[in-house]
Write a protein that holds these residues in place. Structure first.
Motif, PDB file in Angstrom:
ATOM      1  N   SER A   1       0.783  -1.270  -0.054  1.00  9.66           N
ATOM      2  CA  SER A   1       0.020   0.052   0.081  1.00  9.66           C
ATOM      3  C   SER A   1       0.852   1.254  -0.013  1.00  9.66           C
ATOM      4  O   SER A   1       0.510   2.245  -0.809  1.00  9.66           O
ATOM      5  N   GLU A   2       2.080   1.237   0.710  1.00 11.67           N
ATOM      6  CA  GLU A   2       2.966   2.402   0.865  1.00 11.67           C
ATOM      7  C   GLU A   2       3.525   2.620  -0.421  1.00 11.67           C
ATOM      8  O   GLU A   2       3.548   3.664  -0.958  1.00 11.67           O
ATOM      9  N   LEU A   3       3.799   1.529  -1.345  1.00  5.74           N
ATOM     10  CA  LEU A   3       4.369   1.736  -2.518  1.00  5.74           C
ATOM     11  C   LEU A   3       3.388   2.492  -3.544  1.00  5.74           C
ATOM     12  O   LEU A   3       3.596   3.104  -4.383  1.00  5.74           O
ATOM     13  N   GLY A   4       2.204   1.816  -3.321  1.00  6.31           N
ATOM     14  CA  GLY A   4       1.207   2.380  -4.011  1.00  6.31           C
ATOM     15  C   GLY A   4       0.880   3.795  -3.929  1.00  6.31           C
ATOM     16  O   GLY A   4       0.842   4.523  -4.670  1.00  6.31           O
ATOM     17  N   ALA A   5       0.977   4.293  -2.776  1.00 10.93           N
ATOM     18  CA  ALA A   5       0.920   5.532  -2.412  1.00 10.93           C
ATOM     19  C   ALA A   5       2.050   6.524  -3.149  1.00 10.93           C
ATOM     20  O   ALA A   5       1.748   7.521  -3.564  1.00 10.93           O
TER      21      ALA A   5
END
Lengths: 441, 361
Positions: free
Chosen positions: B132-136
């Motif tokens: 999710s962090e990488l998606g952000a």
């Protein structure tokens, strides 16, 4: 747990311990009432409630000493969500508080040297060195520490605690549960809340396995409610210092905050702070301040210098300077409103992501500026704490910005929260003198 | 094989820009190169750097903050990073966390600053969070560049980096058959910090094709720590008859990322980072670190381990006593020295290396 062990616990803690500590408290209260001489021309005698504080702390360590006879023991970091552990009847022990106690009692150096001799660098956190020194040598001023059945590290105060608890896990060979709270550079993200919530749920599963009992939702609600009440009362207590003169100083708060840190979720903690609040209101009504002649009011940033609390209180008080607000003591109350008793897990996830140490340097500056305004402060002392990098990084700019934007002098005071070898008295007093001069005190 | 032609950072940046790409300055330690490359952004890592005057960093940081963070801040202030398009500060420790926070709040550089939180475990929740962090971050890069790489572009970028990492791993495994002096070998390995994956892969294939069957002579040792700076540690070790047979360095051996398994790009990137060799900054247990070191010692037939740590580096310092004890119990003597990356290797450190090598010999 067998019957003999349970009886031994009852005898030592509930009977002998309670009686001895009760007597000691009565003795101290009696001495205070009979007007035993108070040795300070500048500081007001301690709160009447102080013997109760000592009793609570002593009882906490006494319970810990015999905890294995009746309960499971968890060692936790000071910012960790402990409500579910309390609800599962764990005895919750805080190595950081024990470290602070060793610092206050000036035995840290002897204990930490045990860790240093074993190869732990003096450049690592002095709380950790104290704790590791105790675990390697058994030395402690509280008699004996309970062996953990579970370790719970929450990274919302620093990453150091994870490095430290990995050492503990390696030493004790017990489960280390991690609650990793992503650092909040700007805004908390929904995926961070989900992540923390998921980890709390996982932690509950591990804690249930270790305690061999299921978590009762009703009990968790009750603990969360008590935790919230204690934090709210603490917030009211520190906010009473908006009064002029302030009824207690930050140096008093450093001592009186022990129960809200290590005894949250207990009715007796709520009762204790309710009584303290009442005493403060009486002081305010009578115009009694923490120091006898309050002329200037100052903010304290960062952890205390545990081994020089009295010295600093006295040194500043003799110049009419009252340290009345602190980002550190404030932190234990400001999250109260986030503790959600309707959805305790979600509430815990939100609450434990928000501490001051899990937020950016700009956020801390904003809090400092707001406190300077709210408490009508004339200056700020920023303790540059060698052992606490997350609290200290940013202070150089915070000092400059507080001075510039609030128009008050601000001092960066180099020290360490627990290691007196990293504190130079002469240098500190020279810098304090310059600060006092700038305050015009 | 006496030396190897490695393009310089400056030339690499210049060439990448010339053909229309952008540049990101990336601070230690872990991040997904493939995500940046999918946006045609070349990550160029900044580990300090050494030999930078730390004075402008000192104006914002206390003296007990490590030289990597201090130098990084000074380097930014000096204008040396003005040619980049953005900065990425991954979270690794309290000090790097502070650097990211300072850059965002108090001393903003000219270009956007992105931060990345790395979870401290390998649980399913850690992988999901990191994905999710990488998606952000994808969202931030999308906003900055105006470009939206497709899933197949992301996967192609991942495969390119996985290939480069596989070759990096082979270089490490075949170290004893590569007749480069330590300093040249680590210059090659560390070119992964700025070369595009395809360029690094081509270079690595060339070197590997020249690998010989004879073995390097001398006393093999393992080097552990954050980074091999000051780099003169290599010449000192070589002078005393040692060669670095393997490493547990944060900038090198701890970043031999394995291939991921998932077909979902962010998930796969997360798997690669979290399943890399043990690292205290990712929360690896000390026992896992010790096992890894012992295996490395066994695989390379190393005779000792040198812990070459940056002063004030808590992640390393906490583990040292138990790692050294565990190695000693396995009959592997170790040496721990602390350095400041801004300084030359001091004579006392050189003397200690000499004495240690005498013991090993």
């Amino acid at each position: 747990m067998n019957l003999v062990a349970s009886l031994r616990y009852t005898w030592n803690v509930d009977f002998l311990g309670r009686a001895a500590l009760g007597f000691r408290r009565w003795q101290s209260e009696h001495q205070a009432r009979s007007g035993s001489p108070w040795k300070s021309d500048f500081i007001t005698p301690p709160l009447q409630i102080s013997p109760w504080t000592k009793q609570l702390i002593a009882r906490h360590y006494l319970e810990g000493r015999y905890a294995h006879l009746r309960r499971k023991v968890a060692w936790v970091t000071s910012g960790a969500p402990i409500e579910f552990l309390k609800a599962l009847d764990f005895f919750v022990y805080y190595p950081e508080n024990h470290g602070a106690l060793c610092g206050t009692m000036r035995v840290m150096e002897e204990i930490a040297s045990e860790a240093e001799n074993a190869g732990y660098s003096r450049d690592i956190c002095s709380y950790a060195r104290t704790d590791i020194g105790t675990l390697l040598s058994g030395k402690t001023p509280v008699g004996k520490l309970p062996r953990p059945d579970l370790l719970l590290a929450c990274t919302n105060i620093c990453q150091t605690v994870l490095f430290w608890y990995r050492v503990l896990a390696d030493h004790f060979h017990v489960p280390l549960v991690l609650i990793d709270t992503p650092f909040v550079y700007a805004q908390v993200t929904p995926h961070s809340i989900d992540f923390v919530k998921q980890q709390i749920e996982e932690a509950i599963t591990v804690a249930e396995q270790v305690s061999a009992k299921p978590l009762q939702a009703g009990r968790l609600d009750q603990v969360a409610r008590l935790s919230r009440q204690a934090s709210q009362l603490w917030l009211e207590i520190v906010e009473r210092c908006q009064s002029r003169p302030a009824p207690i100083s930050v140096f008093d708060q450093f001592i009186q905050m022990a129960p809200v840190v290590e005894m949250r979720g207990e009715q007796y903690t709520v009762d204790f702070y309710a009584s303290m609040l009442k005493e403060l209101d009486e002081r305010i009504a009578r115009g009694v301040g923490a120091i006898k002649n309050e002329r200037k009011r100052v903010l304290w940033d960062n952890l205390p210098i545990w081994y020089r609390i009295r010295y600093l209180a006295e040194y500043l008080a003799q110049h009419g300077i009252a340290v009345v607000a602190s980002t550190y003591t404030h932190a234990w109350g400001e999250l109260a409103s986030l503790v959600d008793t309707d959805d305790p897990i979600e509430g815990m996830a939100r609450t434990y992501l928000y501490p001051i140490l899990n937020r950016g340097v700009g956020d801390k500056l904003a809090r400092m500026k707001s406190m300077i305004k709210k408490y009508h402060l004339d200056g700020a002392i920023l303790h540059s704490d060698r052992s606490c990098k997350p609290y200290s990084i940013g202070q150089v700019d915070q000092r400059d910005l507080v001075s510039r934007e609030c128009g008050v002098p601000a001092l960066l005071l180099d020290a360490d929260h627990n290691d007196p070898r990293l504190y130079l008295e002469q240098q500190a007093s020279t810098r304090l003198d310059a600060f006092i001069e700038m305050l015009g005190a | 094989m006496n030396g190897v032609e490695i393009p310089s950072r400056t030339n690499t940046i210049h060439d990448y820009r010339q053909r229309g790409g952008s540049i990101a300055a990336v601070f230690p330690i872990h991040y997904p190169r493939e995500l940046l490359r999918a946006f045609d952004i070349l990550p160029v890592e900044v580990w300090g750097p050494p030999r930078v005057t730390g004075s402008s960093g000192e104006a914002h940081l206390q003296p007990y903050i490590c030289s990597i963070v201090r130098n990084s801040l000074s380097f930014i202030h000096s204008g040396s990073l003005d040619m980049v398009d953005l900065l990425l500060v991954p979270h690794a420790c309290d000090s790097l966390q502070g650097l990211g926070s300072l850059l965002l709040d108090f001393v903003p550089p000219r270009h956007p600053v992105l931060t990345l939180y790395l979870p401290r475990g390998r649980r399913a929740s850690d992988v999901a969070f990191l994905a999710s962090e990488l998606g952000a971050i994808y969202g931030r890069l999308q906003a900055i560049t105006g470009y939206s790489p497709s899933k197949s572009e992301l996967m192609a970028s991942i495969h390119r980096e996985e290939e480069a990492d596989a070759l990096l791993s082979r270089l490490h495994r075949q170290r004893r058959h590569i007749s480069l002096a330590d300093e040249a070998f680590y210059r090659l390995v560390r070119s992964r910090e700025y070369l595009p994956a395809e360029q690094f892969s081509s270079l690595a294939r060339d070197i590997l094709s020249q690998a010989i069957h004879s073995k390097l002579s001398g006393t093999p040792i393992i080097l552990s720590g954050i980074l091999p700076e000051p780099a003169s540690v290599f010449s000192s070790l070589n002078e005393f008859g040692a060669w670095v047979a393997g490493d547990d360095l944060a900038c090198c051996g701890r970043r031999i990322y394995p291939p991921g398994h998932s077909d979902e790009p962010f998930q796969r990137m997360a798997e690669r980072i979290l399943y890399a060799p043990p690292d205290p900054t990712r929360g690896s247990p000390i026992a896992a670190r010790l096992d890894y070191l012992l295996q490395l010692v066994k695989d390379t037939a190393a005779r000792g381990v040198v812990f070459y740590d940056v002063k004030f580096c808590e992640p390393e310092l906490f583990d040292l006593p138990r790692l050294r004890q565990g190695l000693l119990e396995a009959g592997i003597p170790s040496l721990a020295v602390e350095v400041d990356i801004s300084d030359e290797l001091s004579q006392p450190v050189i003397n200690r290396l000499a004495a240690y090598m005498e013991i090993l010999a």
